[in-house]
Write a protein that holds these residues in place. Sequence first.
Motif, PDB file in Angstrom:
ATOM      1  N   GLU A  18      18.293 -11.129 -38.307  1.00 15.20           N
ATOM      2  CA  GLU A  18      18.813 -10.788 -40.069  1.00 15.20           C
ATOM      3  C   GLU A  18      18.942 -12.268 -40.708  1.00 15.20           C
ATOM      4  OE1 GLU A  18      23.185  -9.418 -38.559  1.00 15.20           O
ATOM      5  OE2 GLU A  18      22.282  -7.481 -37.285  1.00 15.20           O
ATOM      6  N   VAL A  19      19.201 -13.118 -39.166  1.00 15.37           N
ATOM      7  CA  VAL A  19      19.194 -14.507 -39.536  1.00 15.37           C
ATOM      8  C   VAL A  19      17.893 -15.029 -39.623  1.00 15.37           C
ATOM      9  CG1 VAL A  19      19.884 -16.812 -39.247  1.00 15.37           C
ATOM     10  CG2 VAL A  19      21.497 -15.750 -40.224  1.00 15.37           C
ATOM     11  N   PRO A  20      17.155 -15.909 -41.019  1.00 16.42           N
ATOM     12  CA  PRO A  20      15.165 -16.459 -40.254  1.00 16.42           C
ATOM     13  C   PRO A  20      15.641 -17.798 -39.112  1.00 16.42           C
ATOM     14  CG  PRO A  20      16.197 -16.876 -42.164  1.00 16.42           C
ATOM     15  CD  PRO A  20      17.086 -16.065 -41.864  1.00 16.42           C
ATOM     16  N   ALA A  21      14.716 -18.011 -38.391  1.00 16.91           N
ATOM     17  CA  ALA A  21      14.503 -18.919 -37.840  1.00 16.91           C
ATOM     18  C   ALA A  21      12.851 -19.243 -37.341  1.00 16.91           C
ATOM     19  CB  ALA A  21      14.838 -19.015 -36.490  1.00 16.91           C
ATOM     20  N   THR A  22      12.545 -20.474 -36.959  1.00 15.56           N
ATOM     21  CA  THR A  22      10.819 -20.606 -36.984  1.00 15.56           C
ATOM     22  C   THR A  22      10.681 -20.406 -34.746  1.00 15.56           C
ATOM     23  OG1 THR A  22      11.047 -22.090 -38.891  1.00 15.56           O
ATOM     24  CG2 THR A  22       9.265 -22.381 -36.968  1.00 15.56           C
ATOM     25  N   VAL A  23      10.626 -19.498 -34.452  1.00  8.79           N
ATOM     26  CA  VAL A  23      10.436 -19.384 -33.456  1.00  8.79           C
ATOM     27  C   VAL A  23       9.409 -20.184 -32.577  1.00  8.79           C
ATOM     28  CG1 VAL A  23      10.007 -16.837 -31.966  1.00  8.79           C
ATOM     29  CG2 VAL A  23      11.456 -16.487 -33.730  1.00  8.79           C
ATOM     30  N   VAL A  24       9.689 -19.993 -32.094  1.00  7.46           N
ATOM     31  CA  VAL A  24       9.017 -20.682 -30.741  1.00  7.46           C
ATOM     32  C   VAL A  24       7.819 -19.951 -29.649  1.00  7.46           C
ATOM     33  CG1 VAL A  24       7.962 -22.632 -29.346  1.00  7.46           C
ATOM     34  CG2 VAL A  24       9.364 -23.591 -31.439  1.00  7.46           C
ATOM     35  N   SER A  25       8.558 -19.237 -29.444  1.00  5.63           N
ATOM     36  CA  SER A  25       8.365 -18.305 -27.827  1.00  5.63           C
ATOM     37  C   SER A  25       9.485 -17.015 -27.896  1.00  5.63           C
ATOM     38  CB  SER A  25       8.243 -18.981 -26.632  1.00  5.63           C
ATOM     39  OG  SER A  25       9.709 -19.252 -26.261  1.00  5.63           O
ATOM     40  N   GLU A  26       9.215 -15.863 -27.225  1.00  5.20           N
ATOM     41  CA  GLU A  26       9.979 -15.014 -26.741  1.00  5.20           C
ATOM     42  C   GLU A  26       9.524 -14.087 -25.957  1.00  5.20           C
ATOM     43  OE1 GLU A  26      12.388 -11.061 -29.583  1.00  5.20           O
ATOM     44  OE2 GLU A  26      10.051 -12.115 -30.579  1.00  5.20           O
ATOM     45  N   SER A  27      10.804 -14.194 -24.689  1.00  4.77           N
ATOM     46  CA  SER A  27      10.423 -12.761 -24.123  1.00  4.77           C
ATOM     47  C   SER A  27      11.421 -12.228 -24.068  1.00  4.77           C
ATOM     48  CB  SER A  27      10.596 -13.552 -22.995  1.00  4.77           C
ATOM     49  OG  SER A  27      11.716 -14.141 -22.256  1.00  4.77           O
ATOM     50  N   GLU A  28      11.519 -11.198 -22.722  1.00  4.24           N
ATOM     51  CA  GLU A  28      11.928  -9.695 -23.036  1.00  4.24           C
ATOM     52  C   GLU A  28      13.865 -10.264 -23.178  1.00  4.24           C
ATOM     53  OE1 GLU A  28      13.309  -6.203 -19.770  1.00  4.24           O
ATOM     54  OE2 GLU A  28      10.897  -7.047 -19.824  1.00  4.24           O
ATOM     55  N   THR A  29      13.998 -11.757 -22.281  1.00  2.00           N
ATOM     56  CA  THR A  29      15.529 -11.700 -21.996  1.00  2.00           C
ATOM     57  C   THR A  29      15.804 -12.957 -23.309  1.00  2.00           C
ATOM     58  OG1 THR A  29      14.972 -13.196 -20.044  1.00  2.00           O
ATOM     59  CG2 THR A  29      15.694 -10.871 -20.117  1.00  2.00           C
ATOM     60  N   GLY A  67      18.145 -18.264 -15.618  1.00  2.00           N
ATOM     61  CA  GLY A  67      17.591 -18.884 -14.979  1.00  2.00           C
ATOM     62  C   GLY A  67      15.603 -18.820 -16.172  1.00  2.00           C
ATOM     63  N   ASP A  68      15.939 -17.234 -16.645  1.00  2.00           N
ATOM     64  CA  ASP A  68      15.147 -17.172 -17.452  1.00  2.00           C
ATOM     65  C   ASP A  68      14.843 -17.932 -18.629  1.00  2.00           C
ATOM     66  OD1 ASP A  68      13.984 -14.718 -15.881  1.00  2.00           O
ATOM     67  OD2 ASP A  68      15.213 -13.118 -17.364  1.00  2.00           O
ATOM     68  N   VAL A  69      16.261 -18.476 -18.881  1.00  2.00           N
ATOM     69  CA  VAL A  69      16.489 -19.352 -20.334  1.00  2.00           C
ATOM     70  C   VAL A  69      16.054 -20.703 -20.171  1.00  2.00           C
ATOM     71  CG1 VAL A  69      17.932 -20.821 -21.437  1.00  2.00           C
ATOM     72  CG2 VAL A  69      18.216 -18.247 -21.020  1.00  2.00           C
ATOM     73  N   LEU A  70      16.205 -21.035 -18.184  1.00  2.00           N
ATOM     74  CA  LEU A  70      15.721 -22.380 -17.953  1.00  2.00           C
ATOM     75  C   LEU A  70      14.150 -22.425 -17.576  1.00  2.00           C
ATOM     76  CD1 LEU A  70      16.904 -25.019 -17.242  1.00  2.00           C
ATOM     77  CD2 LEU A  70      16.939 -24.828 -14.452  1.00  2.00           C
ATOM     78  N   ARG A  71      13.775 -21.521 -17.407  1.00  2.00           N
ATOM     79  CA  ARG A  71      12.060 -21.169 -16.750  1.00  2.00           C
ATOM     80  C   ARG A  71      11.193 -21.531 -18.361  1.00  2.00           C
ATOM     81  NH1 ARG A  71      11.655 -16.349 -16.779  1.00  2.00           N
ATOM     82  NH2 ARG A  71      10.629 -16.367 -18.957  1.00  2.00           N
ATOM     83  N   GLU A  72      11.469 -20.558 -19.678  1.00  2.00           N
ATOM     84  CA  GLU A  72      11.761 -20.654 -21.003  1.00  2.00           C
ATOM     85  C   GLU A  72      11.806 -22.343 -21.404  1.00  2.00           C
ATOM     86  OE1 GLU A  72       9.684 -18.993 -24.115  1.00  2.00           O
ATOM     87  OE2 GLU A  72       9.930 -18.453 -22.580  1.00  2.00           O
ATOM     88  N   ALA A  73      12.755 -23.219 -21.050  1.00  2.00           N
ATOM     89  CA  ALA A  73      12.358 -24.396 -21.863  1.00  2.00           C
ATOM     90  C   ALA A  73      11.617 -25.064 -20.766  1.00  2.00           C
ATOM     91  CB  ALA A  73      14.453 -24.910 -21.012  1.00  2.00           C
ATOM     92  N   GLY A  74      11.260 -24.816 -19.889  1.00  2.00           N
ATOM     93  CA  GLY A  74      10.099 -26.051 -19.161  1.00  2.00           C
ATOM     94  C   GLY A  74       8.906 -25.720 -19.790  1.00  2.00           C
ATOM     95  N   GLU A  75       8.574 -23.889 -19.953  1.00  2.00           N
ATOM     96  CA  GLU A  75       7.435 -23.464 -20.842  1.00  2.00           C
ATOM     97  C   GLU A  75       7.332 -23.876 -22.051  1.00  2.00           C
ATOM     98  OE1 GLU A  75       7.311 -19.109 -20.283  1.00  2.00           O
ATOM     99  OE2 GLU A  75       6.735 -19.571 -18.201  1.00  2.00           O
ATOM    100  N   VAL A  76       8.389 -23.379 -23.432  1.00  2.00           N
ATOM    101  CA  VAL A  76       8.540 -24.165 -24.641  1.00  2.00           C
ATOM    102  C   VAL A  76       8.446 -25.752 -24.180  1.00  2.00           C
ATOM    103  CG1 VAL A  76      10.139 -25.053 -26.267  1.00  2.00           C
ATOM    104  CG2 VAL A  76       9.683 -22.932 -25.260  1.00  2.00           C
ATOM    105  N   ALA A  77       8.542 -27.005 -23.169  1.00  2.00           N
ATOM    106  CA  ALA A  77       8.467 -28.215 -23.311  1.00  2.00           C
ATOM    107  C   ALA A  77       7.288 -28.685 -23.095  1.00  2.00           C
ATOM    108  CB  ALA A  77       9.051 -28.993 -22.170  1.00  2.00           C
ATOM    109  N   VAL A  78       6.449 -27.940 -22.354  1.00  2.00           N
ATOM    110  CA  VAL A  78       4.576 -27.814 -21.869  1.00  2.00           C
ATOM    111  C   VAL A  78       4.104 -27.540 -22.482  1.00  2.00           C
ATOM    112  CG1 VAL A  78       3.413 -27.017 -20.432  1.00  2.00           C
ATOM    113  CG2 VAL A  78       5.676 -28.022 -19.390  1.00  2.00           C
ATOM    114  N   GLY A  79       5.080 -26.157 -24.400  1.00  2.00           N
ATOM    115  CA  GLY A  79       3.601 -26.191 -24.677  1.00  2.00           C
ATOM    116  C   GLY A  79       3.907 -26.959 -25.635  1.00  2.00           C
TER     117      GLY A  79
END
Length: 119
Positions: A18-29, A67-79
């Motif tokens: 409903e509000v735009p954002a510049t999405v970097v990545s998305e997972s199920e959670t 844990g998913d948030v923390l894992r995704e944060a690490g993956e974003v940093a590497v990406g």
Amino acid sequence: MAGEPQADCLFCKIVAKEVPATVVSESETTLAFRDINPQAPTHVLVIPKAHYADAAALAAAEPQIAGDVLREAGEVAVGEGLGETGYRIVFNTGSGAGQTVFHAHAHVLGGRGLNWPPG
């Protein structure tokens, strides 16, 4: 109810598209998007799609999603190319710590020197 979208929550509106954002990545959670007021050359927010007011509430109710948030944060940093140079993951919990949107979120910061302790 915890975990349910909140009508007045900016991040719930971003999850609902409903509000735009510049999405970097998305997972199920989780959803990761660029901060609109970056504090470093790389500043990405990683949020759980489910609404919890802060990191402590999220961890208590849904440790797997925390844990998913923390894992995704690490993956974003590497990406984002920060794997070699280093990065910071920050959870502000409560207004006294600088939390302004009361939907749990991690800040992934990097791309410049990050002195410790922060302000």
